[in-house]
Design a protein around this motif. Structure first.
Motif, PDB file in Angstrom:
ATOM      1  N   ASP A   4       0.855  -1.185   0.000  1.00  0.00           N
ATOM      2  CA  ASP A   4       0.000   0.000   0.000  1.00  0.00           C
ATOM      3  C   ASP A   4       0.891   1.235   0.000  1.00  0.00           C
ATOM      4  O   ASP A   4       2.085   1.153   0.246  1.00  0.00           O
ATOM      5  CB  ASP A   4      -0.910   0.023   1.229  1.00  0.00           C
ATOM      6  CG  ASP A   4      -2.152   0.877   1.021  1.00  0.00           C
ATOM      7  OD1 ASP A   4      -2.199   1.633   0.032  1.00  0.00           O
ATOM      8  OD2 ASP A   4      -3.071   0.780   1.840  1.00  0.00           O
ATOM      9  N   GLU A  85      -3.977   4.541  -0.248  1.00  0.00           N
ATOM     10  CA  GLU A  85      -4.433   4.426  -1.628  1.00  0.00           C
ATOM     11  C   GLU A  85      -5.185   3.129  -1.901  1.00  0.00           C
ATOM     12  O   GLU A  85      -6.089   3.099  -2.704  1.00  0.00           O
ATOM     13  CB  GLU A  85      -3.260   4.562  -2.591  1.00  0.00           C
ATOM     14  CG  GLU A  85      -2.739   5.968  -2.675  1.00  0.00           C
ATOM     15  CD  GLU A  85      -1.673   6.131  -3.722  1.00  0.00           C
ATOM     16  OE1 GLU A  85      -1.129   5.131  -4.213  1.00  0.00           O
ATOM     17  OE2 GLU A  85      -1.385   7.296  -4.053  1.00  0.00           O
ATOM     18  N   ARG A  86      -4.799   2.037  -1.254  1.00  0.00           N
ATOM     19  CA  ARG A  86      -5.456   0.753  -1.508  1.00  0.00           C
ATOM     20  C   ARG A  86      -6.384   0.345  -0.371  1.00  0.00           C
ATOM     21  O   ARG A  86      -6.702  -0.824  -0.210  1.00  0.00           O
ATOM     22  CB  ARG A  86      -4.412  -0.328  -1.752  1.00  0.00           C
ATOM     23  CG  ARG A  86      -3.619  -0.080  -2.998  1.00  0.00           C
ATOM     24  CD  ARG A  86      -2.793  -1.281  -3.385  1.00  0.00           C
ATOM     25  NE  ARG A  86      -1.965  -0.928  -4.518  1.00  0.00           N
ATOM     26  CZ  ARG A  86      -0.647  -0.873  -4.492  1.00  0.00           C
ATOM     27  NH1 ARG A  86       0.010  -1.174  -3.392  1.00  0.00           N
ATOM     28  NH2 ARG A  86       0.039  -0.544  -5.556  1.00  0.00           N
ATOM     29  N   SER A  88      -6.070   0.010   2.866  1.00  0.00           N
ATOM     30  CA  SER A  88      -5.645  -0.867   3.955  1.00  0.00           C
ATOM     31  C   SER A  88      -6.231  -0.335   5.256  1.00  0.00           C
ATOM     32  O   SER A  88      -6.467   0.856   5.403  1.00  0.00           O
ATOM     33  CB  SER A  88      -4.126  -0.890   4.060  1.00  0.00           C
ATOM     34  OG  SER A  88      -3.573  -1.499   2.933  1.00  0.00           O
TER      35      SER A  88
END
Length: 109
Positions: A4, A85-86, A88
């Motif tokens: 991430d 961004e992802r 997490s």
């Protein structure tokens, strides 16, 4: 690639930095260059000196620890967690940095 990438913002000067989380493939393949491009001169010098002292063996260790050191250095410099961004979880990221990540809040001046 790291698992991430965090967006870290400094509420005092408005600067934004991206902090990858996980194994640093760029450090694995390019050595001290990622630290130089991120402006992390302290770690670039440390990587260079340890590579000379260990005849290059430290280059196998730095990819495992550099992203965590960079994130903790950003926190020490006043940067705050803004977003992952992802997506997490916040708990997983805090466990990775071994510190409680301070959340980004606007600073009124």
């Amino acid at each position: 690639m790291a698992f991430d990438r965090l967006v870290m913002a400094n509420p005092y000067n408005g600067k934004t930095r991206y902090a990858p989380i996980g194994f640093s493939w760029t450090t694995f393949f390019f050595g001290i260059w990622p630290a130089i491009f991120r402006g992390s001169w302290k770690f670039a010098l440390l990587m260079f000196l340890t590579a000379i002292a260990t005849l290059g063996l430290s280059c196998l260790v730095w990819p495992f620890i550099y992203n965590r050191l960079y994130l903790n250095d950003l926190i020490k410099d006043g940067y705050r967690f803004k977003i992952a961004e992802r997506n997490s979880s916040f708990e997983a990221i805090s466990a990775y940095s071994r510190k409680v990540l301070p959340l980004y809040e606007e600073v009124s001046q």
